[in-house]
Scaffold this motif. Structure first.
Motif, PDB file in Angstrom:
ATOM      1  N   GLU A 272      -8.758   7.800   2.380  1.00 14.29           N
ATOM      2  CA  GLU A 272      -8.080   8.867   2.992  1.00 14.29           C
ATOM      3  C   GLU A 272      -7.780   8.313   4.426  1.00 14.29           C
ATOM      4  O   GLU A 272      -6.835   8.790   4.999  1.00 14.29           O
ATOM      5  CB  GLU A 272      -8.944  10.084   2.874  1.00 14.29           C
ATOM      6  CG  GLU A 272      -8.769  10.754   1.691  1.00 14.29           C
ATOM      7  CD  GLU A 272      -9.699  11.789   1.307  1.00 14.29           C
ATOM      8  OE1 GLU A 272     -10.256  12.657   2.371  1.00 14.29           O
ATOM      9  OE2 GLU A 272      -9.864  12.010   0.178  1.00 14.29           O
ATOM     10  N   SER A 372      -0.851  13.662  -0.541  1.00 15.22           N
ATOM     11  CA  SER A 372      -1.002  13.751   0.690  1.00 15.22           C
ATOM     12  C   SER A 372      -1.003  12.515   1.605  1.00 15.22           C
ATOM     13  O   SER A 372      -0.914  12.496   2.875  1.00 15.22           O
ATOM     14  CB  SER A 372      -2.046  14.488   1.243  1.00 15.22           C
ATOM     15  OG  SER A 372      -2.190  15.670   0.561  1.00 15.22           O
ATOM     16  N   GLN A 374      -0.254   9.132   3.435  1.00 15.29           N
ATOM     17  CA  GLN A 374       0.898   8.901   4.444  1.00 15.29           C
ATOM     18  C   GLN A 374       2.060   8.041   3.872  1.00 15.29           C
ATOM     19  O   GLN A 374       1.828   7.125   3.240  1.00 15.29           O
ATOM     20  CB  GLN A 374       0.207   7.956   5.578  1.00 15.29           C
ATOM     21  CG  GLN A 374      -0.553   8.744   6.688  1.00 15.29           C
ATOM     22  CD  GLN A 374      -1.119   7.852   7.607  1.00 15.29           C
ATOM     23  OE1 GLN A 374      -0.347   7.256   8.229  1.00 15.29           O
ATOM     24  NE2 GLN A 374      -2.259   7.879   7.883  1.00 15.29           N
ATOM     25  N   LYS A 377       5.798  10.346   0.523  1.00 12.26           N
ATOM     26  CA  LYS A 377       7.005  11.269   0.376  1.00 12.26           C
ATOM     27  C   LYS A 377       8.040  10.050   0.713  1.00 12.26           C
ATOM     28  O   LYS A 377       8.967  10.078  -0.207  1.00 12.26           O
ATOM     29  CB  LYS A 377       7.157  12.325   1.326  1.00 12.26           C
ATOM     30  CG  LYS A 377       8.159  13.201   1.130  1.00 12.26           C
ATOM     31  CD  LYS A 377       8.207  14.188   2.183  1.00 12.26           C
ATOM     32  CE  LYS A 377       9.741  14.511   2.422  1.00 12.26           C
ATOM     33  NZ  LYS A 377       9.440  15.202   3.851  1.00 12.26           N
ATOM     34  N   ALA A 398       7.810  18.037   0.608  1.00 12.44           N
ATOM     35  CA  ALA A 398       6.378  18.273   0.849  1.00 12.44           C
ATOM     36  C   ALA A 398       6.001  19.170   1.839  1.00 12.44           C
ATOM     37  O   ALA A 398       6.721  19.002   2.795  1.00 12.44           O
ATOM     38  CB  ALA A 398       5.735  16.919   0.859  1.00 12.44           C
ATOM     39  N   ALA A 402      -0.842  19.909   5.563  1.00 16.45           N
ATOM     40  CA  ALA A 402      -1.818  19.335   4.729  1.00 16.45           C
ATOM     41  C   ALA A 402      -2.346  20.192   3.973  1.00 16.45           C
ATOM     42  O   ALA A 402      -2.559  19.841   2.850  1.00 16.45           O
ATOM     43  CB  ALA A 402      -2.651  18.370   5.901  1.00 16.45           C
ATOM     44  N   THR A 403      -2.851  21.415   4.669  1.00 19.60           N
ATOM     45  CA  THR A 403      -3.690  22.291   3.563  1.00 19.60           C
ATOM     46  C   THR A 403      -2.495  22.729   2.476  1.00 19.60           C
ATOM     47  O   THR A 403      -3.105  23.077   1.450  1.00 19.60           O
ATOM     48  CB  THR A 403      -4.290  23.635   4.559  1.00 19.60           C
ATOM     49  OG1 THR A 403      -4.381  22.945   5.838  1.00 19.60           O
ATOM     50  CG2 THR A 403      -5.333  24.012   3.848  1.00 19.60           C
ATOM     51  N   ARG A 405      -0.191  21.544   1.366  1.00 22.59           N
ATOM     52  CA  ARG A 405       0.047  20.465   0.360  1.00 22.59           C
ATOM     53  C   ARG A 405      -0.954  20.020  -0.634  1.00 22.59           C
ATOM     54  O   ARG A 405      -0.918  20.119  -1.701  1.00 22.59           O
ATOM     55  CB  ARG A 405       0.267  19.054   1.321  1.00 22.59           C
ATOM     56  CG  ARG A 405       1.568  18.161   0.273  1.00 22.59           C
ATOM     57  CD  ARG A 405       1.604  16.938   0.863  1.00 22.59           C
ATOM     58  NE  ARG A 405       2.393  16.806   2.192  1.00 22.59           N
ATOM     59  CZ  ARG A 405       2.823  15.652   2.660  1.00 22.59           C
ATOM     60  NH1 ARG A 405       2.638  14.690   2.025  1.00 22.59           N
ATOM     61  NH2 ARG A 405       3.478  15.611   3.692  1.00 22.59           N
ATOM     62  N   ARG A 406      -2.287  20.356  -0.002  1.00 21.29           N
ATOM     63  CA  ARG A 406      -3.488  19.788  -0.987  1.00 21.29           C
ATOM     64  C   ARG A 406      -3.732  20.858  -1.735  1.00 21.29           C
ATOM     65  O   ARG A 406      -4.164  20.873  -2.890  1.00 21.29           O
ATOM     66  CB  ARG A 406      -4.601  19.709   0.126  1.00 21.29           C
ATOM     67  CG  ARG A 406      -5.528  19.022  -0.746  1.00 21.29           C
ATOM     68  CD  ARG A 406      -6.494  18.078   0.382  1.00 21.29           C
ATOM     69  NE  ARG A 406      -7.769  18.079  -0.366  1.00 21.29           N
ATOM     70  CZ  ARG A 406      -9.000  18.404   0.336  1.00 21.29           C
ATOM     71  NH1 ARG A 406      -9.145  19.058   1.134  1.00 21.29           N
ATOM     72  NH2 ARG A 406     -10.303  18.232  -0.555  1.00 21.29           N
TER      73      ARG A 406
END
Lengths: 445, 137
Positions: A272, A372, A374, A377, A398, A402-403, A405-406
């Motif tokens: 990550e 997520s 990098q 997409k 997307a 980030a939240t 998306r996850r």
């Protein structure tokens, strides 16, 4: 109809890697913990930290849910759930996953995960809250009925709803029609959603998910002589201010699966932190001079990661790359049958009706933890532009957040379950008692 | 019934106004919104209004449903019209807003009998006049 507007519903999304649980109406899940379970076979060890909680649930499942007893042929086991319980090393504890290829194989473990979510994380009494559970798009009829049985009979929930995760993701992004690319821990699934229905026949999935990439990274690092020491296997002492000494500890009774679990925790953090999808297909020679990125391991040693930063994520796009990673040879066979992400998308769209293909191409939604990554997409959009029909207008979307998306699945469920108008849609306890578990197919199609 | 549908009610007015648009043709467009757990009519456009008036009537940062009656002439010089259903769900709107509209759409659309073309748009480019024209033929 379930009429309790005041009591908030609970939303649970049990993924292959993490379980997300929380209250409906909130922006993010309250509890996020691994959906693997630590399991010891014995009875003799008197472990004080988690005995009470687990013996409680085990005893209860014995008496309440007769259906579960069939799974108990393996003798009495003790299950440990949650990052904390799993972070503590125990002799002979195996780390097992209740879900294989998107299908629940061990209901006892799923049960213990739910129990942990209710009683340890959310501190609620399941009898008082309606439950909305997210389910995989291609969940079987049997699995859904089993879920309903456990929820109503063991937990005595007042109402239940099963929502397909692709539909929740699609709705949460404002689309009733879209192609949902969900790249999670255990697998990657591409599912077309049209007007709120999943086209089961066009769902395409592959076992290449975040966990697979983590394993690739782990093996690749090992082949370069980097040993990732699990957190439990050493002590770090400060001998002088600012100077540390590592003392290795030896626990001969640690299981392989626990060691691997602990190493994966570290490797997935490395992944990550440093990995990003390459802009073009990975090429060994082009990336040989890439600058190294440092990462500090828990034991204090700093490792440098070069080409692997790009090579590992590219496995998603080109699974045959696995052959070039030392130690992953056993997956070569699997890799051959698995397609890269762009091909999965195209295959799935081509299985749909011609009339909606155009619309699907223009709303490809990315969801899940691995999505997520990098540049993922941008890379997917680029690859699809090259391979899609001329007339198609490709658009990969997307959430920038980030939240969101996850946790898109969970968030979708959270909003849905909190809508006043949704309260009439629940599969209620009285309906369960009247029509039986199979009624779930009717209530939550 | 779609999976995970919201169960949102639809006020009768929506159906009646839509019927008027379809049969009497006394509106150019209708904009619907969700309010107090039901779908209601927000704005009506008179037949003289254009597509630009319609686009301007839709809020930029909030979801809406809309019906637009598009008149056009075919290559064979034939006067035609098509009824468009547009689900407007801008990327900039709140997740909750998007979820409510998306999960109620299937049910609502079923109430409106006679929609010929359906569009879902998340930014203004996806419902530009060019796209409307392209979809009409």
């Amino acid at each position: 109809m379930y009429g309790g507007d005041e009591v908030s519903a609970i939303v649970i999304d049990l993924g292959s890697h993490t379980c997300k649980a929380g209250y409906a109406g909130e922006d993010a899940p309250k509890a996020v913990f691994p959906s693997v379970v630590g399991c010891t076979d014995e009875m003799d060890v008197d472990d004080t930290t988690s005995t009470e909680k687990n013996s409680g649930s085990a005893g209860e499942s014995k008496s309440n849910a007769k259906t579960l007893d069939s799974d108990k042929g393996k003798g009495k086991r003790k299950l440990y759930v949650g990052s904390q319980a799993l972070g503590f090393r125990r002799d002979n504890m195996e780390v097992l996953s209740p879900i294989k290829d998107g299908v629940v194989v061990d209901w006892d473990m799923v049960d213990s995960i739910w129990d942990h979510a209710f009683r340890e994380c959310l501190l609620i009494d399941p009898q008082e809250h309606p439950m909305l559970l997210a389910e995989p798009s291609s969940n079987s009829q049997q699995q859904r009925e089993k879920t309903a049985e456990i929820m109503f009979e063991k937990y005595k929930v007042p109402a239940l709803f099963l929502a397909k995760n692709a539909v929740l993701t699609s709705f949460a992004s404002g689309r009733a029609t879209s192609l949902v690319v969900d790249s999670g821990g255990g697998s990657t699934t591409v599912a077309p959603v049209h007007d709120g229905y999943v086209f089961q026949k066009a769902v395409v999935s592959s076992p290449v998910g975040g966990d697979f990439l983590t394993d690739c990274l782990l093996k690749s690092l090992e082949s370069k002589g980097i040993k990732i020491m699990p957190r439990y296997s050493f002590k770090r002492k400060e001998i002088r201010p600012g100077e540390f000494q590592i003392v290795e500890l030896d626990f001969p009774n640690t299981t392989e699966s626990y060691k691997l679990y602990s190493q994966r925790v570290i490797a997935s953090d490395i992944k990550e932190c440093v990995c990003r999808a390459p802009d073009t297909p990975y090429d060994e020679s082009a990336y040989s001079n890439i600058p190294m990125t440092p990462y500090e391991l828990p034991d204090g040693q700093t490792i440098e990661i070069g080409a692997d930063r790009f090579k590992i994520p590219d496995v998603l796009f080109n699974p045959s790359l696995v052959q070039t990673i030392p130690g992953m040879e056993s997956f070569t066979e699997t890799a051959r049958s698995v397609q890269g992400l762009p091909h999965m998308v195209i295959e799935s769209i081509n299985k749909c009706d011609v009339d909606i293909r155009r619309e699907l191409f223009s709303s490809i939604l990315l969801a899940g933890g691995t999505a997520s990554m990098q540049q993922l997409k941008e890379r997917l959009e680029k690859d699809l532009l090259e391979e899609s029909p001329q007339a198609a207008r490709v658009k990969v979307l997307a959430s920038g957040n980030a939240t969101e998306r996850r946790f898109s699945v969970w968030i979708g469920g959270s909003i849905l379950a909190s809508l006043g108008s949704f309260q009439q849609m629940w599969f209620s306890k009285s309906e369960f008692e009247e029509h039986g578990a199979s009624y779930i197919q009717r209530k939550c199609p | 019934m779609a999976n995970a549908a919201s169960g949102m009610a639809v006020r009768d007015e929506c159906k009646l106004k839509f019927l008027e648009l379809k049969t009497k043709r006394n509106y150019r467009f209708i904009i619907f919104k969700i309010e107090n757990q039901e779908v209601v009519v927000e704005k009506l456009g008179s037949p003289e209004e254009t597509y630009d008036d319609f686009s301007a009537a839709i809020p930029a940062n909030e979801c809406r449903y809309a019906v637009f009656d598009f008149d056009f002439t075919t290559d064979e010089n034939c006067q035609k019209s098509k009824i468009f259903f547009i689900a407007w769900s801008p990327d900039t709107s709140k997740v909750r807003n998007k979820m409510v509209y998306a999960s109620s759409k299937d049910r609502f659309k079923r109430e409106l009998d006679g929609i010929q073309v359906e569009l879902q748009a998340t930014d203004p480019s996806e419902m530009s006049f060019d796209i409307i024209k392209a979809r009409a033929f």
